[in-house]
Scaffold this active site. Structure first.
Site, PDB file in Angstrom:
ATOM      1  N   GLU A 132     -12.097  -9.741  -5.190  1.00 17.80           N
ATOM      2  CA  GLU A 132     -10.645  -9.848  -5.016  1.00 17.80           C
ATOM      3  C   GLU A 132     -10.234 -11.168  -4.384  1.00 17.80           C
ATOM      4  O   GLU A 132      -9.104 -11.338  -3.951  1.00 17.80           O
ATOM      5  CB  GLU A 132     -10.086  -8.645  -4.241  1.00 17.80           C
ATOM      6  N   ARG A 164       1.604 -10.513  -1.451  1.00 17.24           N
ATOM      7  CA  ARG A 164       1.947  -9.304  -2.214  1.00 17.24           C
ATOM      8  C   ARG A 164       2.957  -8.423  -1.489  1.00 17.24           C
ATOM      9  O   ARG A 164       3.557  -7.529  -2.076  1.00 17.24           O
ATOM     10  CB  ARG A 164       0.681  -8.506  -2.571  1.00 17.24           C
ATOM     11  N   ARG A 199     -10.113   4.729  -0.691  1.00 22.24           N
ATOM     12  CA  ARG A 199      -9.710   3.768   0.343  1.00 22.24           C
ATOM     13  C   ARG A 199      -9.983   4.388   1.717  1.00 22.24           C
ATOM     14  O   ARG A 199      -9.119   5.039   2.301  1.00 22.24           O
ATOM     15  CB  ARG A 199      -8.220   3.426   0.194  1.00 22.24           C
ATOM     16  N   CYS A 259     -10.335  -1.860 -10.156  1.00 24.59           N
ATOM     17  CA  CYS A 259      -9.725  -0.771  -9.398  1.00 24.59           C
ATOM     18  C   CYS A 259      -8.356  -1.163  -8.842  1.00 24.59           C
ATOM     19  O   CYS A 259      -7.713  -0.363  -8.177  1.00 24.59           O
ATOM     20  CB  CYS A 259     -10.639  -0.293  -8.275  1.00 24.59           C
ATOM     21  N   ASN A 309      -5.030  -6.459  -7.152  1.00 24.86           N
ATOM     22  CA  ASN A 309      -3.847  -6.616  -6.289  1.00 24.86           C
ATOM     23  C   ASN A 309      -4.023  -7.837  -5.396  1.00 24.86           C
ATOM     24  O   ASN A 309      -3.153  -8.700  -5.306  1.00 24.86           O
ATOM     25  CB  ASN A 309      -3.644  -5.377  -5.407  1.00 24.86           C
ATOM     26  N   ASP A 310      -5.188  -7.886  -4.739  1.00 28.96           N
ATOM     27  CA  ASP A 310      -5.452  -9.039  -3.882  1.00 28.96           C
ATOM     28  C   ASP A 310      -5.843 -10.257  -4.700  1.00 28.96           C
ATOM     29  O   ASP A 310      -5.486 -11.379  -4.343  1.00 28.96           O
ATOM     30  CB  ASP A 310      -6.544  -8.707  -2.855  1.00 28.96           C
ATOM     31  N   ARG A 341     -14.925   2.755  -0.632  1.00 26.85           N
ATOM     32  CA  ARG A 341     -14.751   1.386  -0.163  1.00 26.85           C
ATOM     33  C   ARG A 341     -14.793   1.390   1.362  1.00 26.85           C
ATOM     34  O   ARG A 341     -14.085   2.189   2.000  1.00 26.85           O
ATOM     35  CB  ARG A 341     -13.390   0.889  -0.674  1.00 26.85           C
ATOM     36  N   HIS A 386       0.816  -1.219   0.000  1.00 22.53           N
ATOM     37  CA  HIS A 386       0.000   0.000   0.000  1.00 22.53           C
ATOM     38  C   HIS A 386       0.842   1.257   0.000  1.00 22.53           C
ATOM     39  O   HIS A 386       0.434   2.298  -0.492  1.00 22.53           O
ATOM     40  CB  HIS A 386      -0.981  -0.024   1.174  1.00 22.53           C
TER      41      HIS A 386
HETATM   42  C1  PEP Z   1      -6.907  -4.609  -4.708  1.00 24.50           C
HETATM   43  O1  PEP Z   1      -6.754  -5.532  -3.915  1.00 24.50           O
HETATM   44  O2  PEP Z   1      -6.692  -4.701  -5.936  1.00 24.50           O
HETATM   45  C2  PEP Z   1      -7.388  -3.293  -4.234  1.00 24.50           C
HETATM   46  C3  PEP Z   1      -7.712  -2.339  -5.062  1.00 24.50           C
HETATM   47  O3  PEP Z   1      -7.428  -3.100  -2.889  1.00 24.50           O
HETATM   48  P1  PEP Z   1      -6.121  -2.870  -1.989  1.00 24.50           P
HETATM   49  O4  PEP Z   1      -4.952  -2.732  -2.909  1.00 24.50           O
HETATM   50  O5  PEP Z   1      -6.372  -1.651  -1.199  1.00 24.50           O
HETATM   51  O6  PEP Z   1      -6.086  -4.115  -1.177  1.00 24.50           O
HETATM   52 MG    MG Z   2      -7.598  -5.377  -1.934  1.00 26.26          MG
END
Ligand code: PEP
Ligand code: MG
Length: 537
Positions: free
Chosen positions: A427, A461, A293, A498, A450-451, A329, A188
């Site tokens: 996700e 990650r 976020r 996203c 991402n997740d 979110r 993050h």
């Molecule tokens: C993701 O997981 O792609 C996402 C947008 O949420 P975060 O990166 O905040 O976990």
């Molecule tokens: Mg996420």
């Protein structure tokens, strides 16, 4: 001249002086002193300097997060000047003939203990504030630069690692670039640096004595050049100039529609971490906010943000976007986003642990406060509510039940609220597989790549060692995205992305072919994606 190389977390070039962020060292040594008066004077001077720092933080916070949020620094000022607190420190210096740092540390422990043993929840929380102001005082006394917010001139930040809360607290106008010895490009903190459009490189083997040195950070080849030659500086300046011109060229896409040549409209939204970032989204002509976020609002506080404070923030975002969609979110706390006052247990597998909707559906009162603020904010703009980390149908049904209960309460109390969309983040592989069961319950899907990448290919990650295995282009991830878009279409709802993959230009065409209708990217990426989409058939 020395060159150290790591991985690129955020593109761009920075030329400037390094500021090494001191490691948090909270240990204080007890040192006997002979001149009590001098030691007391040292303390009083530190007290004045601490007050000045807090004044600065108050002003900065007021600008970044609003006056109400900034009030915490006012409270801290009162605590620093508190008579009992000051008397205790002076008494310890006088009677024990010890250094001021030690006297502050002992007083801090005593006061914190008193607060934390009180029954009143509010007073209990003040223990953290006492520790915070005492650490600040100790750092001033020992000339440690503890405050991430007090860079006087723009600089390149070097640190072992940065947490998301440290990053969000920094004064963005004073940061030229980030260099960390640890960290991951998918963390993050990396995402925040991309939102801030600050060049950042991670996993760089930087030596320990770099503070004050001149340097160049390249968010292109991942290099940090220490004490660069004039030739290197000239080259970097040229690259910076090119970047500037490139950005200016992209500016011609301001106000243009995001449409393919054949007329397919894609909603191009921005990801933000705070109301401050909404300004960036507007500057970069975002057509909406695709991911706010909200957990960063919690990260910036010392206690749970109440309904009014949250309402103010969401309302402000909605009003700033003036009728454009703002997808907020619900808090995604846990995993790498730890907050002291949540008192979360240490977990063996935090990414698979107690986070996001799992906390919300366990501690429903905290969640209810956020939902109330969000639903009330819908009266002031085009708010959408989006819930992260969904794996099961019952979770969505329970969230909807709570929202319904809140609406009934608001209606009976005549508290106004508007219409709002309700969506979920996809996700987890589980959510992908049951997307056809989830779709009838929601207005939209937003894919968190991402997740989704982390959970699909079982790669943490955050783990820098696994970076070469973390492959968001993995066919399994792409197939999942396609499946979600298909399930969404089949049930008449829209699907967006996203996660960071949304700004991957190699995949833009593929996503549109899959039927993705919205892409939410960091504000700085908007014009480049718009240009690309307009060039597609
Ligand atoms: C993701 O997981 O792609 C996402 C947008 O949420 P975060 O990166 O905040 O976990
Ligand atoms: Mg996420």
């Amino acid at each position: 001249m020395d060159i150290y190389t790591g991985s690129v977390a955020s593109k761009g070039i920075a030329i400037g002086t390094i500021k090494e962020l001191a490691k948090k060292d909270n240990s204080v040594r007890r040192v006997s002193i002979t001149d009590v008066e001098l030691e007391k004077e040292r303390f009083f001077k530190a007290q004045v300097k601490t007050m000045e720092q807090l004044d600065g933080l108050y002003e900065l916070a007021k600008k970044e997060v609003g006056e109400e949020n900034a009030l915490i620094f006012d409270t801290h000022k009162m605590m620093v000047e508190d008579e009992d607190y000051t008397d205790s420190i002076i008494n310890i210096i006088e009677t024990q003939k010890v250094n001021a740092e030690y006297a502050v540390a002992v007083t801090s422990d005593n006061f914190a203990l008193t607060f934390s043993s009180m029954d009143d929840a509010y007073m209990k929380e003040r223990a953290a504030d006492i520790r915070d102001i005492s650490d600040r005082l100790i750092n001033v006394l020992s000339n440690k630069d503890n405050s991430a917010l007090t860079f006087e001139t723009p600089c390149i930040i070097v640190a072992d690692d940065l947490t998301p809360s440290e990053t969000i607290q920094m004064d963005k106008t004073k940061i030229l670039g980030f260099v960390t010895r640890k960290g991951s490009v998918n963390s993050h903190t990396a995402i925040l640096s991309r939102t801030m459009a600050v060049p950042a490189i991670v996993c760089v083997p930087v030596p320990s004595d770099v503070d004050g040195k001149n340097a160049i950070v390249s968010g292109f080849d991942g290099s940090l050049i220490l004490n660069p030659t004039e030739e290197k500086v000239a080259l970097a300046k040229k690259r910076l100039e090119l970047e500037k011109r490139h950005k200016e060229l992209l500016l011609q896409y301001k106000g243009k529609e995001t449409k393919t040549k054949s007329g397919k409209k894609i909603n191009l939204y921005a990801n933000v971490g705070s109301v401050g970032d909404v300004g960036l989204a507007l500057q970069n002509d975002a057509e909406g906010i695709g991911l706010f976020r909200s957990e960063f609002l919690y990260l910036e506080q010392n206690d749970y943000p109440n309904e009014e404070l949250q309402l103010k923030t969401y309302k402000q975002a909605a009003e700033m976007m003036a009728g454009k969609k703002v997808i907020i979110r619900t808090m995604d706390i846990g995993a790498d986003k730890q907050i002291d006052y949540f008192n979360l247990d240490l977990e063996e597998n935090p990414a698979l642990g107690y986070r996001a909707v799992r906390i919300c559906l366990t501690e429903e009162e905290i969640f209810r406060t956020q939902l109330k603020a969000l639903i009330r904010a819908s009266y002031f703009g085009k708010i959408s509510i989006m819930v992260p980390m969904i794996t099961s149908v019952w979770e969505v049904e329970r969230v909807k039940e709570i929202m319904k209960e809140i609406e009934v309460e608001f209606t009976s109390k005549k508290i106004p609220f508007g219409k709002y969309e309700f969506g979920i983040m996809i996700e987890t592989p589980a959510a992908v597989i049951i997307a056809d069961q989830l779709a009838p319950l929601v207005d939209f899907f937003s894919i968190g790549t991402n997740d989704l990448t982390q959970y699909t290919i079982a790669i943490d990650r955050q783990n820098q060692k696994l970076e070469k295995f973390y492959d968001p282009h993995h066919p399994a991830v792409l197939k999942m995205i396609q499946m979600v878009a298909q399930a969404g279409k089949a049930h008449g709802i829209w699907t967006g992305i996203c996660g960071e993959l949304a700004s991957d230009q190699e995949l833009t065409k593929t996503f549109i072919d899959y039927g993705i209708e919205e892409l939410s990217v960091s504000p700085a990426a908007i014009f480049a994606i718009r240009k690309l989409i307009r060039e597609l058939d």
